[in-house]
Design a protein around this motif. Structure first.
Motif, short mmCIF file in Angstrom:
data_model
loop_
_atom_site.label_atom_id
_atom_site.label_comp_id
_atom_site.label_asym_id
_atom_site.label_seq_id
_atom_site.Cartn_x
_atom_site.Cartn_y
_atom_site.Cartn_z
N CYS A 228 0.85 -1.20 0.00
CA CYS A 228 0.00 0.00 0.00
C CYS A 228 0.88 1.25 0.00
N PRO A 229 0.33 2.43 -0.32
CA PRO A 229 1.11 3.67 -0.23
C PRO A 229 1.71 3.84 1.17
N THR A 230 3.02 3.97 1.24
CA THR A 230 3.71 3.97 2.54
C THR A 230 4.60 5.19 2.67
N LEU A 231 4.47 5.87 3.80
CA LEU A 231 5.28 7.03 4.13
C LEU A 231 6.18 6.67 5.31
N VAL A 232 7.47 6.94 5.17
CA VAL A 232 8.44 6.72 6.25
C VAL A 232 8.97 8.08 6.67
N ILE A 233 8.81 8.42 7.94
CA ILE A 233 9.24 9.72 8.47
C ILE A 233 10.25 9.49 9.58
N CYS A 234 11.31 10.32 9.59
CA CYS A 234 12.33 10.22 10.63
C CYS A 234 12.87 11.59 10.96
N GLY A 235 13.04 11.87 12.24
CA GLY A 235 13.74 13.07 12.66
C GLY A 235 15.23 12.94 12.34
N GLU A 236 15.82 13.99 11.82
CA GLU A 236 17.22 13.94 11.42
C GLU A 236 18.14 13.60 12.58
N GLU A 237 17.74 13.95 13.82
CA GLU A 237 18.56 13.72 14.99
C GLU A 237 18.00 12.62 15.89
N ASP A 238 17.25 11.70 15.31
CA ASP A 238 16.70 10.59 16.10
C ASP A 238 17.85 9.68 16.52
N GLU A 239 18.14 9.61 17.82
CA GLU A 239 19.21 8.77 18.33
C GLU A 239 18.75 7.33 18.55
N LEU B 185 10.30 8.49 1.67
CA LEU B 185 11.05 8.80 2.89
C LEU B 185 11.08 10.30 3.11
N ARG B 186 10.77 10.72 4.32
CA ARG B 186 10.81 12.15 4.68
C ARG B 186 11.67 12.29 5.95
N VAL B 187 12.80 13.01 5.83
CA VAL B 187 13.68 13.28 6.97
C VAL B 187 13.45 14.73 7.40
N ILE B 188 13.16 14.93 8.68
CA ILE B 188 12.78 16.25 9.19
C ILE B 188 13.91 16.84 9.99
N GLU B 189 14.31 18.06 9.64
CA GLU B 189 15.40 18.74 10.33
C GLU B 189 14.97 19.23 11.71
N ASN B 190 15.98 19.45 12.57
CA ASN B 190 15.74 19.95 13.93
C ASN B 190 14.69 19.10 14.65
N CYS B 191 14.87 17.81 14.53
CA CYS B 191 13.86 16.89 15.03
C CYS B 191 14.53 15.61 15.49
N GLY B 192 14.08 15.09 16.63
CA GLY B 192 14.58 13.83 17.14
C GLY B 192 13.58 12.72 16.96
N HIS B 193 13.26 12.00 18.05
CA HIS B 193 12.46 10.78 17.98
C HIS B 193 10.95 11.05 18.02
N ILE B 194 10.54 12.20 18.55
CA ILE B 194 9.10 12.49 18.70
C ILE B 194 8.71 13.56 17.70
#
Length: 223
Positions: free
Chosen positions: A164-175, A194-203
């Protein structure tokens, strides 16, 4: 883990005008398989499914159990692999500490600060929200969720079955679940974005809520 619907509040507010939003309880069992089965019993016949961290792990199990019911899938700051031996040891230690009355200490010192990007670790309002969520859920939920995560199955082979259409999102600073893990996840899922979000960690839903809402809205409208 140790978060409730407050983690999704901005997305609930942003998406509710054009779609029905339900938030599932992932703290009622010490088994990922049982959590997924219960959520499927409560869900509509067909639905879009988004999960963050432990929620993403449960979402992958829901796909395994009922792929024909899931119209689209969003996996945010999550991990498709099973726990390592070292990680299982840490969970066992934390369970013992929480059973000794140290939940607040574990939340404050070990879990919640690591959830956030460096630029957000001085955001006291955000840290307080994270701490309050964990304290609301309490010791029993901590133990159940820890056991469910410790003993979860590996989902590597499941990724190739997602259609199915799938979106993967991750914070750039997710430890906890780094970008490299999400790149691999997106590569293993046919057609995933895939979408990597700046100034962002795990939440990401709380650290960069507007960006996540925009990404989810586009995903829901994707054909």
């Amino acid at each position: 883990m140790m978060c409730d619907e407050l983690m999704w509040q901005q997305q609930i507010d942003d998406l509710s005008p054009f779609t029905s939003v339900l938030v599932g309880d992932i703290g009622h069992s010490n088994s990922v398989e049982t959590i997924a089965r219960t959520l499927l019993e409560e869900a509509p016949p067909r639905f879009a499914l988004a999960g963050l961290s432990m929620g993403g792990i449960v979402a992958l199990e829901m796909w395994r159990q009922a792929p024909h019911r899931i119209e689209r899938l969003a996996l945010l700051d999550t991990n498709f692999r099973q726990d390592t031996a070292d990680r299982r040891h840490v969970r066992d230690k934390q369970i013992m500490q929480v059973q000794q009355g140290l939940l607040r200490d574990i939340l404050r010192d070990e879990l919640k600060p690591r959830y956030l990007a460096q630029c957000n670790r001085s955001n006291l309002a955000l840290l307080d929200d994270l701490l309050r969520m964990g304290e609301r859920l309490g010791e029993e939920v901590f133990v159940r969720q820890s056991l469910a995560l410790r003993d979860r199955p590996d989902s590597t082979q499941t990724l190739a079955t997602i259609s199915c259409p799938t979106l993967v999102i991750c914070g750039e600073e997710d430890e906890l679940c780094p970008v490299e893990l999400h790149r691999e996840m997106a590569q293993r899922i046919r057609g995933a974005t895939l979408r990597v979000i700046e100034n962002c960690g795990h939440i990401c839903t709380m650290e960069q809520p507007n960006e996540v809402s925009v990404a989810l809205a586009a995903w829901l409208k994707e054909t």
